[in-house]
Motif scaffolding. Structure first.
Motif, PDB file in Angstrom:
ATOM      1  N   ALA A   1       0.986  -1.087   0.111  1.00 16.00           N
ATOM      2  CA  ALA A   1       0.453  -0.180  -0.151  1.00 16.00           C
ATOM      3  C   ALA A   1       1.134   1.398   0.143  1.00 16.00           C
ATOM      4  CB  ALA A   1      -1.123   0.611   1.208  1.00 16.00           C
ATOM      5  N   GLY A   2       2.383   0.974  -0.128  1.00 14.51           N
ATOM      6  CA  GLY A   2       3.227   2.367   0.269  1.00 14.51           C
ATOM      7  C   GLY A   2       3.215   3.211   1.578  1.00 14.51           C
ATOM      8  N   HIS A   3       3.769   2.176   1.917  1.00 16.89           N
ATOM      9  CA  HIS A   3       3.951   2.249   3.555  1.00 16.89           C
ATOM     10  C   HIS A   3       5.247   1.711   3.807  1.00 16.89           C
ATOM     11  CE1 HIS A   3       0.179   4.130   4.698  1.00 16.89           C
ATOM     12  NE2 HIS A   3      -0.110   3.102   4.215  1.00 16.89           N
ATOM     13  N   ARG A   4       6.204   2.230   4.286  1.00 15.08           N
ATOM     14  CA  ARG A   4       7.642   2.056   4.716  1.00 15.08           C
ATOM     15  C   ARG A   4       7.631   1.197   5.740  1.00 15.08           C
ATOM     16  NH1 ARG A   4      13.310   3.245   3.770  1.00 15.08           N
ATOM     17  NH2 ARG A   4      13.948   1.002   3.945  1.00 15.08           N
TER      18      ARG A   4
ATOM     19  N   VAL B   1      -4.966   8.078  22.982  1.00 14.84           N
ATOM     20  CA  VAL B   1      -5.194   8.567  21.624  1.00 14.84           C
ATOM     21  C   VAL B   1      -6.069   8.444  20.895  1.00 14.84           C
ATOM     22  CG1 VAL B   1      -2.275   8.704  21.869  1.00 14.84           C
ATOM     23  CG2 VAL B   1      -3.652   6.398  21.649  1.00 14.84           C
ATOM     24  N   ARG B   2      -6.031   8.326  19.486  1.00 13.13           N
ATOM     25  CA  ARG B   2      -7.255   8.167  18.596  1.00 13.13           C
ATOM     26  C   ARG B   2      -6.465   6.298  17.912  1.00 13.13           C
ATOM     27  NH1 ARG B   2      -6.400   9.652  13.087  1.00 13.13           N
ATOM     28  NH2 ARG B   2      -4.269  10.713  13.649  1.00 13.13           N
ATOM     29  N   ARG B   3      -7.255   5.468  17.604  1.00 10.28           N
ATOM     30  CA  ARG B   3      -7.552   4.763  17.658  1.00 10.28           C
ATOM     31  C   ARG B   3      -8.118   3.591  17.194  1.00 10.28           C
ATOM     32  NH1 ARG B   3      -9.324   3.572  24.244  1.00 10.28           N
ATOM     33  NH2 ARG B   3     -11.296   2.962  23.691  1.00 10.28           N
ATOM     34  N   ILE B   4      -7.546   2.358  16.457  1.00 12.06           N
ATOM     35  CA  ILE B   4      -9.125   2.114  16.133  1.00 12.06           C
ATOM     36  C   ILE B   4      -8.401   0.068  16.516  1.00 12.06           C
ATOM     37  CG2 ILE B   4      -9.676   0.461  13.795  1.00 12.06           C
ATOM     38  CD1 ILE B   4      -9.355   2.558  11.992  1.00 12.06           C
ATOM     39  N   LEU B   5      -9.516  -0.235  16.852  1.00  9.88           N
ATOM     40  CA  LEU B   5      -9.798  -1.828  17.447  1.00  9.88           C
ATOM     41  C   LEU B   5      -9.714  -2.717  16.695  1.00  9.88           C
ATOM     42  CD1 LEU B   5      -9.252  -0.045  20.556  1.00  9.88           C
ATOM     43  CD2 LEU B   5     -10.389  -2.674  21.659  1.00  9.88           C
ATOM     44  N   LEU B   6      -9.410  -3.346  15.778  1.00  9.39           N
ATOM     45  CA  LEU B   6      -9.722  -4.706  15.776  1.00  9.39           C
ATOM     46  C   LEU B   6      -9.599  -5.537  16.564  1.00  9.39           C
ATOM     47  CD1 LEU B   6      -7.027  -3.740  12.679  1.00  9.39           C
ATOM     48  CD2 LEU B   6      -9.852  -3.329  12.776  1.00  9.39           C
ATOM     49  N   GLY B   7     -10.545  -6.924  15.462  1.00  7.84           N
ATOM     50  CA  GLY B   7     -10.181  -8.479  16.340  1.00  7.84           C
ATOM     51  C   GLY B   7     -11.787  -8.847  16.889  1.00  7.84           C
ATOM     52  N   ASP B   8     -11.827  -9.518  17.122  1.00  4.95           N
ATOM     53  CA  ASP B   8     -13.552 -10.069  17.295  1.00  4.95           C
ATOM     54  C   ASP B   8     -13.606 -10.462  18.888  1.00  4.95           C
ATOM     55  OD1 ASP B   8     -15.696 -11.392  18.325  1.00  4.95           O
ATOM     56  OD2 ASP B   8     -15.233 -12.945  17.013  1.00  4.95           O
ATOM     57  N   GLN B   9     -14.452  -9.506  19.560  1.00  3.40           N
ATOM     58  CA  GLN B   9     -14.705  -8.628  20.974  1.00  3.40           C
ATOM     59  C   GLN B   9     -15.573 -10.064  21.439  1.00  3.40           C
ATOM     60  OE1 GLN B   9     -12.332  -6.658  21.896  1.00  3.40           O
ATOM     61  NE2 GLN B   9     -11.580  -6.989  20.385  1.00  3.40           N
ATOM     62  N   ASP B  10     -16.172 -10.514  19.998  1.00  2.00           N
ATOM     63  CA  ASP B  10     -16.764 -11.593  21.190  1.00  2.00           C
ATOM     64  C   ASP B  10     -16.775 -12.824  20.993  1.00  2.00           C
ATOM     65  OD1 ASP B  10     -19.181  -9.642  22.066  1.00  2.00           O
ATOM     66  OD2 ASP B  10     -19.675  -9.525  20.052  1.00  2.00           O
TER      67      ASP B  10
ATOM     68  N   ALA C   1      -5.475  -7.101   4.396  1.00  2.00           N
ATOM     69  CA  ALA C   1      -6.204  -5.110   4.039  1.00  2.00           C
ATOM     70  C   ALA C   1      -7.237  -5.011   5.112  1.00  2.00           C
ATOM     71  CB  ALA C   1      -7.161  -6.152   3.278  1.00  2.00           C
ATOM     72  N   HIS C   2      -7.470  -5.671   6.916  1.00  2.00           N
ATOM     73  CA  HIS C   2      -7.573  -5.071   7.769  1.00  2.00           C
ATOM     74  C   HIS C   2      -6.912  -4.143   7.999  1.00  2.00           C
ATOM     75  CE1 HIS C   2     -10.139  -8.740   7.792  1.00  2.00           C
ATOM     76  NE2 HIS C   2     -10.524  -7.998   7.321  1.00  2.00           N
ATOM     77  N   ILE C   3      -5.299  -4.246   8.478  1.00  2.00           N
ATOM     78  CA  ILE C   3      -4.822  -3.065   8.764  1.00  2.00           C
ATOM     79  C   ILE C   3      -4.314  -1.705   7.991  1.00  2.00           C
ATOM     80  CG2 ILE C   3      -2.147  -3.140   9.073  1.00  2.00           C
ATOM     81  CD1 ILE C   3      -4.206  -4.921  10.822  1.00  2.00           C
ATOM     82  N   VAL C   4      -4.020  -2.394   6.249  1.00  2.00           N
ATOM     83  CA  VAL C   4      -4.728  -1.414   5.601  1.00  2.00           C
ATOM     84  C   VAL C   4      -5.355  -0.027   5.580  1.00  2.00           C
ATOM     85  CG1 VAL C   4      -4.660  -0.109   2.766  1.00  2.00           C
ATOM     86  CG2 VAL C   4      -2.609  -2.150   3.912  1.00  2.00           C
ATOM     87  N   ASP C   5      -7.257  -0.505   6.251  1.00  2.00           N
ATOM     88  CA  ASP C   5      -7.598   0.081   5.763  1.00  2.00           C
ATOM     89  C   ASP C   5      -7.730   0.811   7.097  1.00  2.00           C
ATOM     90  OD1 ASP C   5     -10.684   1.084   5.155  1.00  2.00           O
ATOM     91  OD2 ASP C   5     -11.039  -0.092   7.149  1.00  2.00           O
TER      92      ASP C   5
ATOM     93  N   GLY D   1      -8.265   9.394   6.958  1.00  2.00           N
ATOM     94  CA  GLY D   1      -9.014   9.140   7.750  1.00  2.00           C
ATOM     95  C   GLY D   1      -9.898   9.578   6.376  1.00  2.00           C
ATOM     96  N   GLU D   2      -9.421   8.082   5.933  1.00  2.00           N
ATOM     97  CA  GLU D   2     -10.396   7.951   4.859  1.00  2.00           C
ATOM     98  C   GLU D   2     -11.097   6.864   5.707  1.00  2.00           C
ATOM     99  OE1 GLU D   2      -7.492   5.777   2.100  1.00  2.00           O
ATOM    100  OE2 GLU D   2      -6.791   7.502   1.447  1.00  2.00           O
TER     101      GLU D   2
END
Length: 358
Positions: A225-228, A311-320, A345-349, A357-358
């Motif tokens: 995705a273009g990230h170092r 901090v701004r954060r996004i949690l990934l993972g099935d919390q249930d 793909a989830h990480i990239v998003d 802010g996408e």
């Protein structure tokens, strides 16, 4: 002179989460001594407000507990007594009792002790908060589901200490010039001279880590995705970080596993656009330097208590997932589905949403 012991005997992440409470105590005391376990000492050394650090490998807190012996207990009591502290603020998580620690402090002559305890404390505590669910028990004055940083602040407040004006209560560390220079040199040696994303694949508790093959997939996806991609890890995680960084095509993955001090790691994280990390110490270190976090959060402990704070954060993972609330150290469910369902793909998003802010 008022000397206060602030006791937090767990790992680096736990100690970092005690930082706001320590600053509150420091605002009202002349000297703060952080009493920490060996796995939390390096974090304690970065916390504003800490004047001295005492290390104690506590048999009822450490994950690999030493035996309780008369000799060790006597030596500890003598060492604590020599500090001539005016009081102690004991910080624990919801599943820990402060009472054995309070007994040791009382034997050391500490005249005033504050802590949160479900159990009757008798004369072990001078100031006791009652944890629990206020909806079930109206006598509760410390809700269980507070974020850990706020729980610690509540204990400090009951002891009589508040954050000074202008302190927003977020996590914070002091990164000195030597640590910043070390980080700059390590990154430069790897050819990193522009924006980057950090991926920290390891965790102190195996159940909270993304599996290596998924972390490798995530690193490759971020690079595509273009990230170092800068991969970080502790000295004992070098094989893991080499595997994950090696998944980035054309040798463009940067492996910093075991190559930085804790202070330099803080500086590396501070320079990242986003940090991707599980529920482990560097997640809280990233929060302490103010960097957005993609949190790969296994629900073995509650995210409302342990997710990256302030901090701004996004949690990934099935919390249930079935492992929810088990406090398991090794995943009890075949296939580690709570985290391994998270793909590159989830990480990239998630990174794009935090960065752009996408």
């Amino acid at each position: 002179m008022t000397r206060v012991l602030v006791v937090r005997l767990d790992s680096d992440g736990d100690v970092l989460l005690s930082g706001p409470a320590i600053r509150a105590v420091a605002a009202g005391a002349d000297e703060v001594v952080a009493v920490v376990g060996p796995k939390g000492r390096q974090a304690a050394g970065l916390l504003p407000g800490v004047d001295a650090v005492v290390e104690w490998r506590c048999p009822w807190v450490d994950g690999e507990p030493p035996p309780v012996t008369q000799e060790d207990t006597d030596a500890l009591v003598d060492a604590l007594a020599a500090l001539d502290a005016d009081e102690a603020v004991v910080l624990t998580s919801f599943h820990q009792s402060p009472l054995p620690t309070a007994l040791v402090l009382r034997l050391a002559g500490v005249p005033r002790i504050t802590a949160a305890s479900v159990d009757y404390a008798g004369s072990l505590l001078d100031v006791r908060l009652r944890p629990g669910d206020p909806a079930l028990d109206p006598t509760v004055d410390l809700p269980d589901d507070l974020p850990e940083a706020e729980r610690a602040l509540a204990v400090a407040a009951r002891a009589g200490y508040a954050l000074p004006d202008g302190d927003d209560g977020r996590l914070a560390v002091t990164v000195d010039a030597a640590a910043r220079d070390e980080a700059t040199a390590v990154l430069a040696a790897q050819g990193v001279d522009g924006p980057y994303v950090v991926l920290h694949p390891g965790a102190s508790v195996p159940a909270r880590a993304w599996s290596p093959h998924r972390a490798a997939e995530g690193a490759a996806a971020l690079a595509a995705a273009g990230h170092r991609v800068v991969v970080t890890g502790a000295p004992g995680e070098r094989a893991l970080t080499a595997e994950v960084a090696g998944a980035v095509p054309d040798g463009r993955g940067v492996d910093l596993g075991g190559r930085t001090s804790f202070g330099a790691l803080a500086a590396v994280l501070a320079g990242a656009g986003v940090v991707v990390v599980g529920n482990t110490g560097p997640a809280h270190l990233a929060a302490a330097v103010g960097v957005p976090v993609v949190s790969l959060f296994a629900p073995v402990v509650p995210p409302e208590r342990w997710a990256p704070y302030g901090v701004r954060r996004i949690l990934l993972g099935d919390q249930d997932a079935p492992c929810r609330g088990t406090r398991a150290r090794t995943c009890p469910v075949p296939g580690h589905p709570c985290l391994d369902a998270v793909r590159g793909a989830h990480i990239v998003d998630a990174v794009a949403r935090l960065m752009y802010g996408e």
